[in-house]
Design an enzyme around this catalytic site. Structure first.
Site, PDB file in Angstrom:
ATOM      1  N   SER A 208       0.939  -0.920   0.044  1.00  0.00           N
ATOM      2  CA  SER A 208      -0.085   0.196  -0.481  1.00  0.00           C
ATOM      3  C   SER A 208       0.744   1.208  -0.345  1.00  0.00           C
ATOM      4  O   SER A 208       1.676   1.524   0.657  1.00  0.00           O
ATOM      5  CB  SER A 208      -1.019  -0.099   1.394  1.00  0.00           C
ATOM      6  OG  SER A 208      -1.373   1.211   1.527  1.00  0.00           O
TER       7      SER A 208
ATOM      8  N   HIS B  35      -1.431  -1.345  -4.465  1.00  0.00           N
ATOM      9  CA  HIS B  35      -2.424  -1.241  -3.711  1.00  0.00           C
ATOM     10  C   HIS B  35      -2.592   0.433  -3.623  1.00  0.00           C
ATOM     11  O   HIS B  35      -1.892   1.058  -2.687  1.00  0.00           O
ATOM     12  CB  HIS B  35      -2.883  -1.972  -2.631  1.00  0.00           C
ATOM     13  CG  HIS B  35      -3.727  -1.649  -1.519  1.00  0.00           C
ATOM     14  ND1 HIS B  35      -4.962  -2.527  -2.016  1.00  0.00           N
ATOM     15  CD2 HIS B  35      -4.607  -1.187  -0.988  1.00  0.00           C
ATOM     16  CE1 HIS B  35      -6.123  -2.389  -1.081  1.00  0.00           C
ATOM     17  NE2 HIS B  35      -5.485  -1.511  -0.443  1.00  0.00           N
TER      18      HIS B  35
ATOM     19  N   ASP C 155      -4.457   3.546  -2.137  1.00  0.00           N
ATOM     20  CA  ASP C 155      -6.136   3.428  -0.946  1.00  0.00           C
ATOM     21  C   ASP C 155      -6.182   5.642  -1.239  1.00  0.00           C
ATOM     22  O   ASP C 155      -5.506   6.375  -0.692  1.00  0.00           O
ATOM     23  CB  ASP C 155      -5.521   3.202   0.470  1.00  0.00           C
ATOM     24  CG  ASP C 155      -5.898   1.923   0.734  1.00  0.00           C
ATOM     25  OD1 ASP C 155      -6.011   1.739   0.671  1.00  0.00           O
ATOM     26  OD2 ASP C 155      -3.917   1.966   1.346  1.00  0.00           O
TER      27      ASP C 155
ATOM     28  N   MET D  90      -9.359   7.844  -0.245  1.00  0.00           N
ATOM     29  CA  MET D  90      -9.527   8.375   0.918  1.00  0.00           C
ATOM     30  C   MET D  90     -10.314   9.773   1.277  1.00  0.00           C
ATOM     31  O   MET D  90      -9.678  10.528   0.339  1.00  0.00           O
ATOM     32  CB  MET D  90      -9.549   8.277   2.806  1.00  0.00           C
ATOM     33  CG  MET D  90      -8.722   6.971   2.865  1.00  0.00           C
ATOM     34  SD  MET D  90      -7.843   7.411   4.258  1.00  0.00           S
ATOM     35  CE  MET D  90      -6.966   5.166   3.971  1.00  0.00           C
TER      36      MET D  90
ATOM     37  N   HIS E 239      -8.215   1.183  -3.978  1.00  0.00           N
ATOM     38  CA  HIS E 239      -9.290   0.881  -3.124  1.00  0.00           C
ATOM     39  C   HIS E 239     -10.331   2.105  -2.487  1.00  0.00           C
ATOM     40  O   HIS E 239      -9.074   2.920  -1.849  1.00  0.00           O
ATOM     41  CB  HIS E 239      -8.556  -0.245  -1.954  1.00  0.00           C
ATOM     42  CG  HIS E 239      -9.889   0.071  -0.624  1.00  0.00           C
ATOM     43  ND1 HIS E 239      -9.141  -0.208   1.006  1.00  0.00           N
ATOM     44  CD2 HIS E 239     -10.857  -0.153  -0.376  1.00  0.00           C
ATOM     45  CE1 HIS E 239      -9.434  -0.175   1.970  1.00  0.00           C
ATOM     46  NE2 HIS E 239     -11.085  -0.293   0.815  1.00  0.00           N
TER      47      HIS E 239
ATOM     48  N   MET F  71     -12.410   4.147  -0.377  1.00  0.00           N
ATOM     49  CA  MET F  71     -12.769   4.765   0.627  1.00  0.00           C
ATOM     50  C   MET F  71     -13.594   6.072   0.552  1.00  0.00           C
ATOM     51  O   MET F  71     -13.760   6.640   1.443  1.00  0.00           O
ATOM     52  CB  MET F  71     -12.478   4.274   1.604  1.00  0.00           C
ATOM     53  CG  MET F  71     -11.349   2.825   2.408  1.00  0.00           C
ATOM     54  SD  MET F  71     -10.111   2.913   2.877  1.00  0.00           S
ATOM     55  CE  MET F  71      -8.787   2.966   1.842  1.00  0.00           C
TER      56      MET F  71
ATOM     57  N   MET G  97     -11.137  -6.304   4.830  1.00  0.00           N
ATOM     58  CA  MET G  97     -10.970  -5.611   5.990  1.00  0.00           C
ATOM     59  C   MET G  97     -10.507  -6.099   7.065  1.00  0.00           C
ATOM     60  O   MET G  97     -11.605  -6.696   8.236  1.00  0.00           O
ATOM     61  CB  MET G  97     -11.420  -4.078   6.484  1.00  0.00           C
ATOM     62  CG  MET G  97     -11.853  -3.067   5.178  1.00  0.00           C
ATOM     63  SD  MET G  97      -9.951  -2.122   4.124  1.00  0.00           S
ATOM     64  CE  MET G  97      -9.496  -1.839   5.725  1.00  0.00           C
TER      65      MET G  97
ATOM     66  N   ASP H  53      -6.914  -6.738   4.089  1.00  0.00           N
ATOM     67  CA  ASP H  53      -6.035  -5.721   4.039  1.00  0.00           C
ATOM     68  C   ASP H  53      -6.074  -4.748   5.916  1.00  0.00           C
ATOM     69  O   ASP H  53      -7.085  -4.432   6.140  1.00  0.00           O
ATOM     70  CB  ASP H  53      -6.623  -4.300   2.874  1.00  0.00           C
ATOM     71  CG  ASP H  53      -6.497  -3.184   2.841  1.00  0.00           C
ATOM     72  OD1 ASP H  53      -5.295  -2.983   3.531  1.00  0.00           O
ATOM     73  OD2 ASP H  53      -7.018  -2.250   2.408  1.00  0.00           O
TER      74      ASP H  53
HETATM   75  C1  DX5 Z   1      -6.518   0.961   5.719  1.00  0.00           C
HETATM   76  C2  DX5 Z   1      -6.100   1.023   4.502  1.00  0.00           C
HETATM   77  C3  DX5 Z   1      -4.999  -0.505   3.692  1.00  0.00           C
HETATM   78  C4  DX5 Z   1      -3.737   0.670   4.500  1.00  0.00           C
HETATM   79  C5  DX5 Z   1      -3.081  -0.837   4.954  1.00  0.00           C
HETATM   80  O1  DX5 Z   1      -7.729   2.220   5.403  1.00  0.00           O
HETATM   81  O2  DX5 Z   1      -7.112   0.820   3.481  1.00  0.00           O
HETATM   82  O3  DX5 Z   1      -4.784  -0.218   2.980  1.00  0.00           O
HETATM   83  O4  DX5 Z   1      -2.817   1.704   3.908  1.00  0.00           O
HETATM   84  O5  DX5 Z   1      -1.774  -0.416   6.002  1.00  0.00           O
HETATM   85  P1  DX5 Z   1      -0.968  -1.213   7.269  1.00  0.00           P
HETATM   86  O6  DX5 Z   1      -0.349  -2.350   6.387  1.00  0.00           O
HETATM   87  O7  DX5 Z   1       0.068  -0.357   7.284  1.00  0.00           O
HETATM   88  O8  DX5 Z   1      -2.388  -1.455   7.817  1.00  0.00           O
HETATM   89 ZN    ZN Z   2      -6.442  -0.032   1.054  1.00  0.00          ZN
END
Ligand code: DX5
Ligand code: ZN
Length: 230
Positions: free
Chosen positions: A22, A47, A49, A51, A80, A82, A151, A189
């Site tokens: 990620s 990956h 993320d 948000m 991903h 969010m 998750m 994840d």
């Molecule tokens: C959290 C993200 C993850 C995060 C994982 O909301 O979806 O992808 O980056 O990071 P670690 O491996 O540090 O928990």
């Molecule tokens: Zn993620």
């Protein structure tokens, strides 16, 4: 028909799973170094993320950053989302380079329509479940999707503590996939590290996302290889 036990040892297959580091835990002031490291590493996917500060209590980055990453990555972008109302932006995520687009079940009122829209853009379609969301909620969509993202922390931040109930949840997802004949992969994840990775693979995970474990280590390339070698 059951097979003789010596043909199928309980020890899980090695190297059959995928690793998706990620970028959220990367160095945003020097992303090119992290991208090149991932390109040269055993990582399978990037990956990404996204948000929005509404679905989760944090804001990460959007299209300009994704487009910049996409210019340099040699591997698929596993995005991903969010965010609320993901339907509004599906074609923009395609244009920004997404290969796999995952939406949260909790953020989609018309999940079936959203999945069809993702596939119409020729991306693989994933559905993510928050820790409190039951695997059974996937029963009527499981054969339409390419990925289930479980998750293992509450979404919003990297570096959080892994939730132990995840193993059972992965097993339930694996059962649902097998029962339904779905081809969906299972991605996990949040809080993934070298200690829980073997158990996650054993429970049925196909893809391990790792942020802090990779980018917080002294040797990220080696950490990726370690996860890949589980
Ligand atoms: C959290 C993200 C993850 C995060 C994982 O909301 O979806 O992808 O980056 O990071 P670690 O491996 O540090 O928990
Ligand atoms: Zn993620």
């Amino acid at each position: 028909m059951s097979s003789p036990p010596f043909l199928f040892p309980l020890q899980k297959k090695s190297m059959g799973h995928l690793i998706a580091p990620s970028i959220l835990s990367g160095n945003f002031a020097n992303l090119i170094t992290d991208i090149e490291m991932l390109n040269q590493s055993e990582a399978d996917w990037f990956h990404i993320d996204v948000m929005d500060g509404v679905f989760v209590p944090n804001i990460s980055f959007g299209f300009p950053v994704m487009e910049a990453i996409n210019k340099h990555t040699l591997k698929p972008m596993d995005v991903h989302l969010m965010i609320v109302n993901p339907d509004k932006y599906i074609s923009q995520f395609k244009q920004a380079g997404a290969n796999i687009l995952t939406v949260h079940l909790e953020a989609c009122t018309h999940l079936h329509r959203t999945i069809q829209a993702i596939k119409a853009e020729e991306m693989s379609a994933g559905v993510a479940l928050n820790p409190h969301t039951a695997v059974n909620d996937l029963e009527d969509i499981i054969t339409d999707i390419d990925l289930v993202l479980i998750m293992s922390v509450n979404p919003g931040f990297g570096g959080q503590k892994f939730i132990e109930n995840t193993y059972r949840k992965i097993e339930r997802t694996r059962n649902l996939i097998e029962k339904s004949g779905s081809k969906a992969k299972i991605e996990v994840d949040g809080g993934v590290n070298i200690d829980n990775a073997p158990k996650l693979i054993e429970a049925g995970a196909d893809v391990l996302v790792a942020g802090n474990f990779v980018f917080g280590s002294d040797n990220p390339t080696q950490s990726i290889l370690d996860l890949k070698s589980v």
